[in-house]
Design an enzyme around this catalytic site. Structure first.
Site, mmCIF file in Angstrom:
data_model
loop_
_atom_site.group_PDB
_atom_site.id
_atom_site.type_symbol
_atom_site.label_atom_id
_atom_site.label_comp_id
_atom_site.label_asym_id
_atom_site.label_seq_id
_atom_site.Cartn_x
_atom_site.Cartn_y
_atom_site.Cartn_z
ATOM 1 N N ALA A 14 0.686 -1.219 0.038
ATOM 2 C CA ALA A 14 0.163 0.126 0.042
ATOM 3 C C ALA A 14 0.975 1.345 -0.069
ATOM 4 C CB ALA A 14 -0.971 -0.108 1.110
ATOM 5 N N CYS A 15 0.302 2.318 -0.270
ATOM 6 C CA CYS A 15 0.958 3.702 -0.339
ATOM 7 C C CYS A 15 1.554 3.817 0.886
ATOM 8 C CB CYS A 15 -0.165 4.575 -0.583
ATOM 9 S SG CYS A 15 0.492 6.483 -0.647
ATOM 10 N N PRO A 16 2.953 4.467 1.026
ATOM 11 C CA PRO A 16 3.474 4.892 -0.175
ATOM 12 C C PRO A 16 4.543 3.793 -1.076
ATOM 13 C CG PRO A 16 4.914 5.452 1.622
ATOM 14 C CD PRO A 16 3.537 4.522 2.272
ATOM 15 N N ARG A 154 1.918 11.954 -1.082
ATOM 16 C CA ARG A 154 0.551 12.266 -2.008
ATOM 17 C C ARG A 154 0.286 13.733 -2.050
ATOM 18 N NH1 ARG A 154 -3.244 7.218 -0.653
ATOM 19 N NH2 ARG A 154 -1.815 7.276 1.404
#
Length: 189
Positions: A14-16, A154
């Site tokens: 998952a992000c990042p 983000r």
């Protein structure tokens, strides 16, 4: 079948992490080469596209097959655009002080909806990075916007996009929700 020079397995991350791993892999590539980033996180579509644009690399597109995503990015040359960072930031602590002294600052949370649902700053607006272009039309251009995400990556990309769209007072909140010690709300029970 699309030809690539390198394949990166970012499935289950998952992000990042897809961006972090892609950035590292792209550094070892030659200009003009294409990397295929395999992922399962739907948020990686907007994240990798925005990262590629901000770093000057070329986001070629994404193909979805059997629940897996294949992102294609072409590495730019050094003469092409260098990675940009939004110059205006505030720390988590600064935002907490603003929250105590200001009735309603405009806080924009650009994480995915599910991330927002589990934990967000009270009063923050949820607009995932991938939806920012269309949703930003409803945001007040004359007010300071505080943009937050999980780690600041983000939100940095979102702050750049908002500035390009004519917003004049945009602040990236660092380091973001991973280190947020202020009040939080949940949208789920």
């Amino acid at each position: 079948m699309i030809q690539s020079n390198a394949v990166l397995d970012a499935k289950g991350l998952a992000c990042p992490m897809p961006i972090v791993k892609t950035r590292k892999a792209v550094k070892g590539m030659e200009p003009g080469e294409v990397i295929e980033v395999q992922a399962t996180d739907k948020g990686s579509i907007a994240d990798l596209k925005a990262w590629a644009e901000s770093s000057g690399h070329h986001y070629l597109g994404t193909i979805e097959e059997d629940g897996h995503l294949k992102h294609y990015i072409r590495k730019s040359s050094e003469e092409e655009k260098m990675e940009q960072r939004h110059p205006h930031t505030v720390s988590n602590e600064e935002l907490q002080a603003i929250l105590k002294n200001n009735n309603r600052p405009v806080i924009l949370d650009v994480r995915e909806s599910v991330e927002y649902a589990f934990s967000h700053i009270p009063g923050a607006l949820s607009i995932p990075l991938g939806d920012l272009e269309t949703a930003s039309l409803k945001l007040p251009k004359e007010e300071t916007l505080y943009v937050v995400c999980r780690t600041g990556n983000r939100s940095d990309l979102a702050a750049q996009k908002l500035t390009e769209a004519g917003f004049t007072d945009v602040k990236n909140v660092l380091p973001g929700m991973t280190a947020w010690s202020g009040p939080i709300e949940k949208s789920i029970q």
